[in-house]
Design a protein around this motif. Sequence first.
Motif, mmCIF file in Angstrom:
data_model
loop_
_atom_site.group_PDB
_atom_site.id
_atom_site.type_symbol
_atom_site.label_atom_id
_atom_site.label_comp_id
_atom_site.label_asym_id
_atom_site.label_seq_id
_atom_site.Cartn_x
_atom_site.Cartn_y
_atom_site.Cartn_z
ATOM 1 N N GLY A 1 2.436 -16.924 6.560
ATOM 2 C CA GLY A 1 1.145 -15.847 6.091
ATOM 3 C C GLY A 1 0.618 -15.290 7.208
ATOM 4 O O GLY A 1 -0.309 -14.824 7.030
ATOM 5 N N THR A 2 1.183 -15.308 8.564
ATOM 6 C CA THR A 2 0.509 -14.621 9.800
ATOM 7 C C THR A 2 1.552 -13.753 10.429
ATOM 8 O O THR A 2 1.923 -13.874 11.531
ATOM 9 N N PRO A 3 2.093 -12.814 9.452
ATOM 10 C CA PRO A 3 3.187 -11.878 9.997
ATOM 11 C C PRO A 3 2.684 -11.161 11.418
ATOM 12 O O PRO A 3 1.563 -10.760 11.239
ATOM 13 N N ALA A 4 3.809 -10.436 11.912
ATOM 14 C CA ALA A 4 3.342 -9.524 13.054
ATOM 15 C C ALA A 4 2.889 -8.459 12.398
ATOM 16 O O ALA A 4 3.150 -8.240 11.255
ATOM 17 N N ASP A 5 2.028 -7.864 13.073
ATOM 18 C CA ASP A 5 1.285 -6.616 12.705
ATOM 19 C C ASP A 5 2.262 -5.282 12.948
ATOM 20 O O ASP A 5 2.178 -4.345 13.457
ATOM 21 N N THR A 6 3.082 -5.217 12.065
ATOM 22 C CA THR A 6 4.258 -4.208 11.820
ATOM 23 C C THR A 6 4.245 -3.818 10.310
ATOM 24 O O THR A 6 4.338 -4.725 9.419
ATOM 25 N N VAL A 7 4.682 -2.827 9.913
ATOM 26 C CA VAL A 7 4.799 -2.434 8.537
ATOM 27 C C VAL A 7 5.925 -3.351 7.815
ATOM 28 O O VAL A 7 5.757 -3.475 6.754
ATOM 29 N N ILE A 8 6.833 -3.289 8.774
ATOM 30 C CA ILE A 8 8.129 -3.991 8.223
ATOM 31 C C ILE A 8 7.694 -5.617 8.069
ATOM 32 O O ILE A 8 7.906 -6.153 7.014
ATOM 33 N N SER B 1 0.806 -1.028 0.070
ATOM 34 C CA SER B 1 0.008 0.009 0.041
ATOM 35 C C SER B 1 1.093 1.268 0.070
ATOM 36 O O SER B 1 1.896 1.192 0.565
ATOM 37 N N PRO B 2 0.484 2.442 -0.529
ATOM 38 C CA PRO B 2 1.229 3.740 -0.540
ATOM 39 C C PRO B 2 1.337 4.068 0.749
ATOM 40 O O PRO B 2 2.552 4.643 1.030
ATOM 41 N N SER B 3 0.662 3.921 1.883
ATOM 42 C CA SER B 3 0.910 4.420 3.046
ATOM 43 C C SER B 3 2.083 3.573 3.717
ATOM 44 O O SER B 3 3.060 3.896 4.388
ATOM 45 N N ASP B 4 2.147 2.131 3.459
ATOM 46 C CA ASP B 4 3.209 1.266 4.099
ATOM 47 C C ASP B 4 4.496 1.734 3.294
ATOM 48 O O ASP B 4 5.586 1.747 3.775
ATOM 49 N N VAL B 5 4.422 1.829 1.985
ATOM 50 C CA VAL B 5 5.824 2.277 1.268
ATOM 51 C C VAL B 5 6.333 3.705 1.916
ATOM 52 O O VAL B 5 7.574 3.677 2.025
ATOM 53 N N ASP B 6 5.531 4.650 2.146
ATOM 54 C CA ASP B 6 5.888 5.780 2.713
ATOM 55 C C ASP B 6 6.562 5.435 4.152
ATOM 56 O O ASP B 6 7.707 6.059 4.214
ATOM 57 N N ASP B 7 6.160 4.488 4.853
ATOM 58 C CA ASP B 7 6.677 4.357 6.128
ATOM 59 C C ASP B 7 7.928 3.736 5.852
ATOM 60 O O ASP B 7 9.161 3.890 6.658
#
Length: 370
Positions: A94-101, A24-30
Motif C-alpha cells: 500500500g506504499t507504491p513508489a511515486d510513479t504513475v506506473i 485518474s484521467p491524467s494517469d490513464v493518459d500517461d
Amino acid sequence: FMAACPPWPQHTWKAPSMAEPLLSPSDVDDLRGIIRTGSHSFYAASRLLPQEVRDGAFAIYAFCRMSDDIIDETHAGADGLASLRQRLNAAYAGTPADTVIDRCFARVAGFYGIPKTYPEALIEGLGWDVDERTYETLSDVYAYAARVAGTVGAMMAILMGARHPSAIARASDLGAAMQLTNIARDVGEDARNGRIYLPAVWLRAGGLRPNTWLARPTAEPAVRNATKRLLDEADRLYARGLSGLAYLPARCRPAISAAAEIYREIGVVIAANDYDSVSKRAVVPGPRKLQLVAKALPSILLPGGEDASLALPENQFLVSALGTAGAPLDRQPAPKLGPGATMLDLLLTLKARERDRNYAGQAVGQEAAG
C-alpha cells in the motif's frame, strides 16, 4: 468449501468505491502513452475493451513493460531485479513508489485482488534472462513463457472478472502462445544479444551446436525447423486459449480475440519468410492489423463451447494461486457492465455465476468423497 479457498487478498490501502474512477484521467493518459509506444499490437487491440477494463489493462501492461525494459533496455541486471522486487513489495503493502506506473498498478492489483504470485513470477522469469538461462526442452521454454506471459494472461482474466480455474488456464495458455510467437519472431535479435530460447535438444537433433551457432547466427535449416516447430506449438495453444473466450464478458472478447489473431499473424509472416527470423523480422502491416481487429468483432457472440481441460503443467501454478475454485464466490467484485451493457452481457454473467456455483458444488463433493 469456503474454508478451502485462499483468503481474499488484504491490503492496507482502501479500495476505491465504484462511485469514483479507479484511476485518474491524467494517469490513464500517461499510461496510454506508454502503451502506445511500447506495445503496438496490444494498443491496437485494447481499443476494443470497455473503458473500465481498458484502464486497468493499461496499468497491468505498463507495469510489465516497465519491468521488461529495466532488464532488457537498461541492462540493470541483479540490481534491477532487486529494485523491481522492492517496488512490487511496496505496491502490495500500500506504499507504491511515486510513479504513475507503480501507483496505478497498486490500485488495480488491490481493487481486483490480483495474487502477488503473478507479478512475482513475472519478475522471476526476467531473472532467468539476467542469469542467461538456456532452455533444453520445450517444457523448459514453457516454464519461461508461463512466467513472462502466462502471468499477464492470468492478470487480464482477473481484471475482466474471470476467476474460474478454467478461465485462468485458458488465459495463461494464450499468454504462453503469444510468448512462443515472440520467441519465433526474435530468434536473430535474441541471438545477437547472446540469448537463445529455442529448445536446445531440437537444434542438436538438426546437427547444430547451440553455443557455436550463437557465435555466428545464421538461418540454418535446423534453426528454421525449430522455429516452425515452435510456431506449430503456438498454434495449438492459440486454439486452446481462444476457446476460453466463453469465460469472458461478451464485450471483452473482441479485444482478446484481436490481440491473439494479430500475434498469430506474426507466425504467418514468419512462415512466408521460410521461417527465417535471423536475417528478417516479421512485421504485421497496419492495414492487416485493422482487418484482424474487424475479424475479431463477431467474437462478442457466445462461442460454441468452453474448454475445461487443465492448463499446461508449467502454467498450473498460476491456476493454483487462486485456490481450488477461485475467490470465494460471494466476495468476488460485482461485474461492471456499464451503461452500454446488453442483455447478452447479463445472460452470460448469470451463466458464468451458475457455472461457478456448479464447480463449487463439485469441489465440495470431491472433498467429501476424499
